[in-house]
Design a protein around this motif. Sequence first.
Motif, short mmCIF file in Angstrom:
data_model
loop_
_atom_site.label_atom_id
_atom_site.label_comp_id
_atom_site.label_asym_id
_atom_site.label_seq_id
_atom_site.Cartn_x
_atom_site.Cartn_y
_atom_site.Cartn_z
N GLY A 71 0.82 -1.20 0.00
CA GLY A 71 0.00 0.00 0.00
C GLY A 71 0.86 1.26 0.00
O GLY A 71 2.05 1.22 -0.31
N ASP A 72 0.25 2.38 0.39
CA ASP A 72 0.92 3.68 0.29
C ASP A 72 1.41 4.22 1.63
O ASP A 72 1.74 5.40 1.73
CB ASP A 72 -0.05 4.71 -0.32
N LEU A 73 1.49 3.37 2.65
CA LEU A 73 1.84 3.88 3.97
C LEU A 73 3.21 4.56 3.98
O LEU A 73 3.38 5.62 4.60
CB LEU A 73 1.83 2.74 5.00
N GLU A 74 4.19 3.99 3.29
CA GLU A 74 5.53 4.57 3.34
C GLU A 74 5.57 5.94 2.67
O GLU A 74 6.31 6.83 3.10
CB GLU A 74 6.54 3.62 2.70
N GLN A 75 4.78 6.14 1.63
CA GLN A 75 4.71 7.46 1.00
C GLN A 75 4.13 8.47 1.99
O GLN A 75 4.63 9.61 2.10
CB GLN A 75 3.84 7.41 -0.26
N TRP A 76 3.10 8.09 2.71
CA TRP A 76 2.50 8.98 3.70
C TRP A 76 3.48 9.26 4.84
O TRP A 76 3.59 10.40 5.29
CB TRP A 76 1.20 8.37 4.23
N ALA A 77 4.18 8.23 5.30
CA ALA A 77 5.15 8.42 6.37
C ALA A 77 6.26 9.36 5.94
O ALA A 77 6.72 10.21 6.73
CB ALA A 77 5.73 7.07 6.80
N ALA A 78 6.71 9.23 4.69
CA ALA A 78 7.76 10.11 4.19
C ALA A 78 7.29 11.56 4.09
O ALA A 78 8.04 12.50 4.38
CB ALA A 78 8.24 9.62 2.82
N ALA A 79 6.04 11.76 3.69
CA ALA A 79 5.50 13.13 3.58
C ALA A 79 5.42 13.77 4.96
O ALA A 79 5.76 14.96 5.13
CB ALA A 79 4.13 13.09 2.93
N VAL A 80 4.97 13.01 5.95
CA VAL A 80 4.89 13.54 7.31
C VAL A 80 6.28 13.90 7.82
O VAL A 80 6.48 14.97 8.43
CB VAL A 80 4.21 12.51 8.23
N ALA A 81 7.26 13.04 7.56
CA ALA A 81 8.63 13.32 7.99
C ALA A 81 9.19 14.54 7.29
O ALA A 81 9.85 15.39 7.92
CB ALA A 81 9.51 12.10 7.71
N SER A 82 8.93 14.68 6.01
CA SER A 82 9.42 15.83 5.25
C SER A 82 8.87 17.14 5.78
O SER A 82 9.56 18.17 5.76
CB SER A 82 9.05 15.66 3.77
N ALA A 83 7.65 17.11 6.28
CA ALA A 83 7.02 18.31 6.82
C ALA A 83 7.35 18.55 8.29
O ALA A 83 6.85 19.49 8.90
CB ALA A 83 5.51 18.23 6.64
N GLY A 84 8.19 17.69 8.86
CA GLY A 84 8.61 17.87 10.24
C GLY A 84 7.55 17.52 11.26
O GLY A 84 7.56 18.06 12.37
N ALA A 85 6.65 16.60 10.92
CA ALA A 85 5.57 16.25 11.84
C ALA A 85 5.75 14.90 12.51
O ALA A 85 4.86 14.43 13.22
CB ALA A 85 4.23 16.27 11.10
N THR A 86 6.90 14.25 12.31
CA THR A 86 7.12 12.92 12.88
C THR A 86 7.64 13.04 14.30
O THR A 86 8.47 13.89 14.62
CB THR A 86 8.12 12.13 12.02
N GLY A 87 7.16 12.15 15.16
CA GLY A 87 7.59 12.12 16.55
C GLY A 87 6.43 12.42 17.48
O GLY A 87 5.49 13.13 17.13
N VAL A 88 6.48 11.87 18.68
CA VAL A 88 5.39 12.02 19.63
C VAL A 88 5.10 13.49 19.88
O VAL A 88 3.95 13.95 19.88
CB VAL A 88 5.72 11.30 20.96
N GLU A 89 6.17 14.28 20.09
CA GLU A 89 5.98 15.69 20.42
C GLU A 89 5.52 16.52 19.22
O GLU A 89 4.98 17.61 19.37
CB GLU A 89 7.28 16.28 20.99
N ARG A 90 5.69 15.99 18.01
CA ARG A 90 5.29 16.73 16.81
C ARG A 90 3.97 16.24 16.23
O ARG A 90 3.47 16.81 15.27
CB ARG A 90 6.39 16.63 15.75
N GLY A 91 3.43 15.17 16.76
CA GLY A 91 2.09 14.78 16.38
C GLY A 91 1.92 13.38 15.84
O GLY A 91 0.92 12.73 16.12
N VAL A 92 2.87 12.88 15.04
CA VAL A 92 2.67 11.59 14.35
C VAL A 92 3.80 10.64 14.73
O VAL A 92 4.97 10.93 14.50
CB VAL A 92 2.61 11.77 12.82
N GLU A 93 3.43 9.50 15.28
CA GLU A 93 4.38 8.51 15.74
C GLU A 93 4.20 7.21 14.96
O GLU A 93 3.08 6.75 14.76
CB GLU A 93 4.16 8.25 17.24
N ARG A 94 5.30 6.60 14.55
CA ARG A 94 5.25 5.29 13.88
C ARG A 94 5.35 4.20 14.94
O ARG A 94 6.26 4.22 15.77
CB ARG A 94 6.39 5.17 12.87
N ILE A 95 4.40 3.27 14.91
CA ILE A 95 4.39 2.18 15.88
C ILE A 95 4.19 0.85 15.17
O ILE A 95 3.80 0.80 14.00
CB ILE A 95 3.29 2.38 16.95
#
Length: 387
Positions: A101-125
């Motif tokens: 599926g497209d999960l990795e594309q979505w994860a990369a977009a979130v990371a590129s926008a600086g939204a990855t991480g618990v304190e930034r909003g989106v966490e990978r589990i």
Amino acid sequence: MTPPAAFGALVLGAGLNGLSTAWQLARMGVPRVGLVEQFRLHHDRGSSHGVARITRSTYSDARYVRLVRVAHEHDWPQLERDSGMQLIHPADGIFFGPPNGDLEQWAAAVASAGATGVERGVERITPAEARRRFPAFAFPDAHAVLHDRTGGVIAAADTLLALDRRCRVEGVHVLEDTRVLGLDPSTDPIVVDTDRGRLLAERVVVTAGAWVRELLPRVAPRLSVQRQHVGYFSLDLPSAETRPGRFPVWVYLGSPATGLYYGLPEFGRPGIKAALHGVGSGSDDPAQHPGPDPAAIARVRAWLSEQLAVPILETLYAETCLYTNTPDEHFIIGALPGYPRVIVGSACSGHGFKFGPLMGRILAELAVHGRTSVPEFEDASATFAVQ
């Protein structure tokens, strides 16, 4: 309210984007703002009706991640303050799907926008951790899960009501049951012909949703209209466990064969809401208003049966709405080429509600100033331009 001889700005289409634009134009001090709607306000013929929508930061494109951050931090709070209503109800989001599926594309977009991480909003589990946090979901084929703590349920019907009230408080001229037959952008003032007479305007914003193809033939080749079929389902869970704060909003990023499914907690009516996000080939006629397709609702129910860890009980209700899609699912926002006083804000490809108040600000500023005060939009404006 008697319409003026010429409007300072005329908005065509009074769904979410039209109401938001009229409100923002009036807030900016534009004189004689008009809002034209072919049906009654709050009708169920287009894309904006219903009790609830999803908001979230997780996206397939970093440009939308940045824009929704602006909407969450500025424009939704502004509307809530002005209306005195809570319009966004927090609900964690989960995004998951199979390896193809497209999960990795979505994860990369979130990371590129600086939204990855618990304190930034989106966490990978991991799926195992996701099952612990969200026990109603089985995640049978998920290879990873994105946990979005910025997610929420938008009170959609309340939002339209709040915007309607703000428009009237700000003195917007609302013309319901008024069908636009055509507009001539080459005249000054711009001529807008309706089935109730001719209107004149210094500037026009077209937010006509599925009907934009009729008003602006230039953009018609890029657009298709697909009717969506949405179901509401009861689960074998206590009602308190299916509401925002206990039950997530979700998006399943399947393979091209399985598709993208989404859903929301119980809110405003019984049952969780779920649907298949349909952007396929072909086009539906927005003038037709058939009921929901039982086969489509059965397909959604079957998907839920595979993905949830709790039994589904009844199919409680079904409804339809319209998507107006572009081939790449990007928005169309900008001036009609050669006519800077005509702004287009339509074709949101089924993912526009979360941007509503921000979209209104962008369209209003484009109409008045030719550019916006939103750097995140200016940086991406070429992506959304009318061609």
